[in-house]
Write a protein that holds these residues in place. Sequence first.
Motif, PDB file in Angstrom:
ATOM      1  N   THR A  57     -35.806 -48.783  27.933  1.00 41.04           N
ATOM      2  CA  THR A  57     -34.650 -49.979  27.736  1.00 41.04           C
ATOM      3  C   THR A  57     -34.749 -50.613  26.310  1.00 41.04           C
ATOM      4  OG1 THR A  57     -35.935 -51.715  28.733  1.00 41.04           O
ATOM      5  CG2 THR A  57     -34.727 -50.439  30.290  1.00 41.04           C
ATOM      6  N   GLU A  58     -34.186 -51.600  26.249  1.00 38.84           N
ATOM      7  CA  GLU A  58     -34.243 -52.358  24.914  1.00 38.84           C
ATOM      8  C   GLU A  58     -35.751 -53.035  24.805  1.00 38.84           C
ATOM      9  OE1 GLU A  58     -30.335 -54.498  23.659  1.00 38.84           O
ATOM     10  OE2 GLU A  58     -32.088 -56.018  22.973  1.00 38.84           O
ATOM     11  N   GLY A  59     -36.218 -53.631  25.844  1.00 36.36           N
ATOM     12  CA  GLY A  59     -37.446 -54.257  25.685  1.00 36.36           C
ATOM     13  C   GLY A  59     -38.670 -53.691  26.466  1.00 36.36           C
ATOM     14  N   LEU A  60     -38.519 -52.507  26.743  1.00 34.43           N
ATOM     15  CA  LEU A  60     -39.402 -51.884  27.700  1.00 34.43           C
ATOM     16  C   LEU A  60     -39.456 -50.405  27.276  1.00 34.43           C
ATOM     17  CD1 LEU A  60     -39.009 -53.449  31.204  1.00 34.43           C
ATOM     18  CD2 LEU A  60     -40.860 -54.049  29.526  1.00 34.43           C
ATOM     19  N   SER A  61     -40.794 -49.803  26.738  1.00 32.31           N
ATOM     20  CA  SER A  61     -40.595 -48.445  26.502  1.00 32.31           C
ATOM     21  C   SER A  61     -41.031 -47.518  27.480  1.00 32.31           C
ATOM     22  CB  SER A  61     -41.960 -48.329  25.375  1.00 32.31           C
ATOM     23  OG  SER A  61     -41.608 -48.944  24.325  1.00 32.31           O
ATOM     24  N   SER A  62     -40.365 -46.439  27.562  1.00 36.65           N
ATOM     25  CA  SER A  62     -40.536 -45.352  28.407  1.00 36.65           C
ATOM     26  C   SER A  62     -40.337 -43.969  27.305  1.00 36.65           C
ATOM     27  CB  SER A  62     -39.568 -45.160  29.642  1.00 36.65           C
ATOM     28  OG  SER A  62     -39.820 -43.796  30.287  1.00 36.65           O
ATOM     29  N   VAL A  63     -41.234 -42.826  27.499  1.00 41.56           N
ATOM     30  CA  VAL A  63     -41.171 -41.877  26.651  1.00 41.56           C
ATOM     31  C   VAL A  63     -40.965 -40.586  27.415  1.00 41.56           C
ATOM     32  CG1 VAL A  63     -42.320 -40.604  24.986  1.00 41.56           C
ATOM     33  CG2 VAL A  63     -42.165 -42.870  24.638  1.00 41.56           C
ATOM     34  N   LEU A  64     -40.017 -39.657  27.105  1.00 37.68           N
ATOM     35  CA  LEU A  64     -40.107 -38.425  27.699  1.00 37.68           C
ATOM     36  C   LEU A  64     -40.693 -37.204  26.682  1.00 37.68           C
ATOM     37  CD1 LEU A  64     -38.804 -36.904  30.386  1.00 37.68           C
ATOM     38  CD2 LEU A  64     -36.860 -36.349  28.967  1.00 37.68           C
ATOM     39  N   ILE A  65     -41.480 -36.559  27.240  1.00 34.44           N
ATOM     40  CA  ILE A  65     -42.151 -35.412  26.447  1.00 34.44           C
ATOM     41  C   ILE A  65     -41.877 -33.922  27.032  1.00 34.44           C
ATOM     42  CG2 ILE A  65     -44.001 -34.220  25.130  1.00 34.44           C
ATOM     43  CD1 ILE A  65     -45.440 -37.145  25.918  1.00 34.44           C
ATOM     44  N   ASP A  66     -40.990 -33.067  26.228  1.00 40.82           N
ATOM     45  CA  ASP A  66     -40.670 -31.988  26.751  1.00 40.82           C
ATOM     46  C   ASP A  66     -41.640 -30.793  26.564  1.00 40.82           C
ATOM     47  OD1 ASP A  66     -39.411 -29.328  27.747  1.00 40.82           O
ATOM     48  OD2 ASP A  66     -37.877 -29.599  26.328  1.00 40.82           O
ATOM     49  N   SER A  67     -42.420 -30.351  27.322  1.00 41.55           N
ATOM     50  CA  SER A  67     -43.939 -29.604  27.051  1.00 41.55           C
ATOM     51  C   SER A  67     -43.279 -28.131  26.983  1.00 41.55           C
ATOM     52  CB  SER A  67     -44.905 -29.665  28.351  1.00 41.55           C
ATOM     53  OG  SER A  67     -44.379 -28.841  29.575  1.00 41.55           O
ATOM     54  N   LEU A  71     -41.539 -31.436  32.251  1.00 35.18           N
ATOM     55  CA  LEU A  71     -41.517 -32.790  31.497  1.00 35.18           C
ATOM     56  C   LEU A  71     -42.563 -33.818  31.925  1.00 35.18           C
ATOM     57  CD1 LEU A  71     -37.617 -33.456  32.018  1.00 35.18           C
ATOM     58  CD2 LEU A  71     -38.683 -32.293  30.001  1.00 35.18           C
ATOM     59  N   VAL A  72     -43.028 -34.718  30.775  1.00 35.47           N
ATOM     60  CA  VAL A  72     -43.889 -35.898  31.109  1.00 35.47           C
ATOM     61  C   VAL A  72     -43.191 -37.109  30.760  1.00 35.47           C
ATOM     62  CG1 VAL A  72     -46.107 -36.728  30.764  1.00 35.47           C
ATOM     63  CG2 VAL A  72     -45.776 -34.333  30.854  1.00 35.47           C
ATOM     64  N   LEU A  73     -43.340 -38.024  31.731  1.00 31.43           N
ATOM     65  CA  LEU A  73     -42.398 -39.213  31.316  1.00 31.43           C
ATOM     66  C   LEU A  73     -43.821 -40.240  31.451  1.00 31.43           C
ATOM     67  CD1 LEU A  73     -39.880 -40.742  31.397  1.00 31.43           C
ATOM     68  CD2 LEU A  73     -40.135 -41.282  33.744  1.00 31.43           C
ATOM     69  N   LEU A  74     -43.589 -41.228  30.379  1.00 28.18           N
ATOM     70  CA  LEU A  74     -44.475 -42.233  30.350  1.00 28.18           C
ATOM     71  C   LEU A  74     -44.105 -43.580  30.609  1.00 28.18           C
ATOM     72  CD1 LEU A  74     -45.963 -41.327  26.586  1.00 28.18           C
ATOM     73  CD2 LEU A  74     -47.107 -40.848  28.732  1.00 28.18           C
ATOM     74  N   GLY A  93     -29.756 -34.425  28.315  1.00 27.67           N
ATOM     75  CA  GLY A  93     -29.626 -33.140  28.820  1.00 27.67           C
ATOM     76  C   GLY A  93     -30.782 -32.543  29.785  1.00 27.67           C
ATOM     77  N   PHE A  94     -31.760 -33.524  30.065  1.00 28.27           N
ATOM     78  CA  PHE A  94     -32.833 -33.006  31.007  1.00 28.27           C
ATOM     79  C   PHE A  94     -32.435 -33.402  32.328  1.00 28.27           C
ATOM     80  CE2 PHE A  94     -34.840 -33.777  26.646  1.00 28.27           C
ATOM     81  CZ  PHE A  94     -35.507 -32.719  26.587  1.00 28.27           C
ATOM     82  N   ARG A  95     -33.541 -32.954  33.269  1.00 26.27           N
ATOM     83  CA  ARG A  95     -33.190 -33.070  34.752  1.00 26.27           C
ATOM     84  C   ARG A  95     -34.283 -33.849  35.368  1.00 26.27           C
ATOM     85  NH1 ARG A  95     -32.153 -28.163  38.053  1.00 26.27           N
ATOM     86  NH2 ARG A  95     -34.234 -27.765  37.863  1.00 26.27           N
ATOM     87  N   LEU A  96     -34.160 -34.749  36.322  1.00 28.89           N
ATOM     88  CA  LEU A  96     -35.354 -35.467  36.856  1.00 28.89           C
ATOM     89  C   LEU A  96     -36.276 -34.663  37.692  1.00 28.89           C
ATOM     90  CD1 LEU A  96     -33.685 -38.762  38.444  1.00 28.89           C
ATOM     91  CD2 LEU A  96     -34.505 -38.524  36.364  1.00 28.89           C
ATOM     92  N   GLU A  97     -35.773 -33.524  37.997  1.00 29.95           N
ATOM     93  CA  GLU A  97     -36.512 -32.533  38.950  1.00 29.95           C
ATOM     94  C   GLU A  97     -37.539 -31.974  38.138  1.00 29.95           C
ATOM     95  OE1 GLU A  97     -33.216 -33.214  38.591  1.00 29.95           O
ATOM     96  OE2 GLU A  97     -32.046 -31.424  39.835  1.00 29.95           O
ATOM     97  N   ASP A  98     -37.193 -31.867  36.859  1.00 23.28           N
ATOM     98  CA  ASP A  98     -38.213 -31.078  36.020  1.00 23.28           C
ATOM     99  C   ASP A  98     -39.219 -32.077  35.466  1.00 23.28           C
ATOM    100  OD1 ASP A  98     -36.859 -28.839  36.414  1.00 23.28           O
ATOM    101  OD2 ASP A  98     -35.463 -29.412  34.375  1.00 23.28           O
ATOM    102  N   ILE A  99     -39.450 -33.262  35.896  1.00 21.11           N
ATOM    103  CA  ILE A  99     -40.600 -34.234  35.503  1.00 21.11           C
ATOM    104  C   ILE A  99     -41.805 -33.908  36.239  1.00 21.11           C
ATOM    105  CG2 ILE A  99     -41.343 -36.447  35.217  1.00 21.11           C
ATOM    106  CD1 ILE A  99     -38.524 -37.434  35.238  1.00 21.11           C
ATOM    107  N   ARG A 100     -42.661 -33.337  35.717  1.00 21.00           N
ATOM    108  CA  ARG A 100     -43.870 -32.661  36.559  1.00 21.00           C
ATOM    109  C   ARG A 100     -44.637 -34.144  36.631  1.00 21.00           C
ATOM    110  NH1 ARG A 100     -45.326 -27.642  35.658  1.00 21.00           N
ATOM    111  NH2 ARG A 100     -47.129 -27.984  36.641  1.00 21.00           N
ATOM    112  N   TYR A 101     -44.995 -34.930  35.385  1.00 13.09           N
ATOM    113  CA  TYR A 101     -45.823 -35.951  35.616  1.00 13.09           C
ATOM    114  C   TYR A 101     -45.266 -37.236  35.088  1.00 13.09           C
ATOM    115  CZ  TYR A 101     -49.441 -32.354  36.220  1.00 13.09           C
ATOM    116  OH  TYR A 101     -50.236 -31.352  36.195  1.00 13.09           O
ATOM    117  N   ILE A 102     -45.608 -38.607  35.654  1.00 14.63           N
ATOM    118  CA  ILE A 102     -45.580 -39.739  34.921  1.00 14.63           C
ATOM    119  C   ILE A 102     -46.911 -40.226  34.883  1.00 14.63           C
ATOM    120  CG2 ILE A 102     -44.175 -41.933  35.350  1.00 14.63           C
ATOM    121  CD1 ILE A 102     -42.551 -40.609  37.580  1.00 14.63           C
ATOM    122  N   ALA A 103     -46.877 -40.512  33.602  1.00 18.08           N
ATOM    123  CA  ALA A 103     -48.023 -41.212  33.163  1.00 18.08           C
ATOM    124  C   ALA A 103     -47.868 -42.607  32.944  1.00 18.08           C
ATOM    125  CB  ALA A 103     -48.355 -40.766  31.633  1.00 18.08           C
TER     126      ALA A 103
END
Length: 307
Positions: A57-67, A71-74, A93-103
């Motif tokens: 969001t504007e004030g809180l970071s979250s990062v998506l990495i396509d391995s 996917l890995v979400l931070l 264009g990514f799918r939530l189901e493809d997130i393997r880890y949330i760090a």
Amino acid sequence: MPASLPLRAGLALAATLSTAFAADLLPDTPKQCASCAAWNKPQQPFRLFGDSWFVGTEGLSSVLIDSGDGLVLLDGGLPESAPLIAANIRQLGFRLEDIRYIATSHAHYDHAGGVAALARASGAQVLASARSAEALRAGDVPADDPQADFGSKANSFPKVENIRIVADGEALKLGTLVLTAHYTPGHTPGATSWSWQSCQERTCRSLVYVDSLNPVSDEVFRFSGGNGRPSIADAFAHSIGKVEKLPCDLLVSVHPDNTQMAEKLAARAAGTQPDPLLDAGACRRYAARAREKLAARLAEEKAAAKP
Ligand SMILES: [Zn+2]
């Protein structure tokens, strides 16, 4: 045979439900806090570098990495950030189901609050330091958190399950990604920063997702020790030194304004070259500011302790 009908109907229903809910995110109750609405303003997702994207969001970071192999979400922001993060991920264009880890960075409600819902929706495993894992499972901060005295009502967040503890310096490998955990305690006992490389065409850059190094606390806590607790000043200083030495071409802090993300984005939009997000001095400056703040805080504590 009539007896088989309910079974078949049940299977059909289960299949329909699993399709319908596969990517649905059921958010938890929003957190009420003074800064929550400002932090949670929607932010268009954007590419950081290569296969790394800002989806927060504007004030809180979250990062998506396509391995390339999931996917890995931070981080997950506030409970009410989770739907915004999910929408940003889908918009790319990514799918939530493809997130393997949330760090996770640190277990406070503004970074861990959305993790439970995002983990449920994606089926992802949550990665955390040993001390963060305790707090994530409890949905509350431990007694030695600098903000513990604010109390459960202020500090609590949705409990997180399915956690894998990552050791300090441990490198998680997934597809082409090598994501390394760096324990950076101080703001919380379990605070963790993360580093990895992303490549774009033939250029690879070192990215860092840095945790808060802000010495903020409740009225009782002393970073220099006291009120029945040991000093964490040396451990905090060590964390700052660690961040200072990380290979660091592009820095994202858990609150994006701490690394001037909006200004860098505006400069990028104006066509500034080279890319303003590539800022090789960012980790050193972030560490230098943190060192000043910690020194100021310790001086304040010392002054307050004098009779
Ligand atoms: Zn915090």
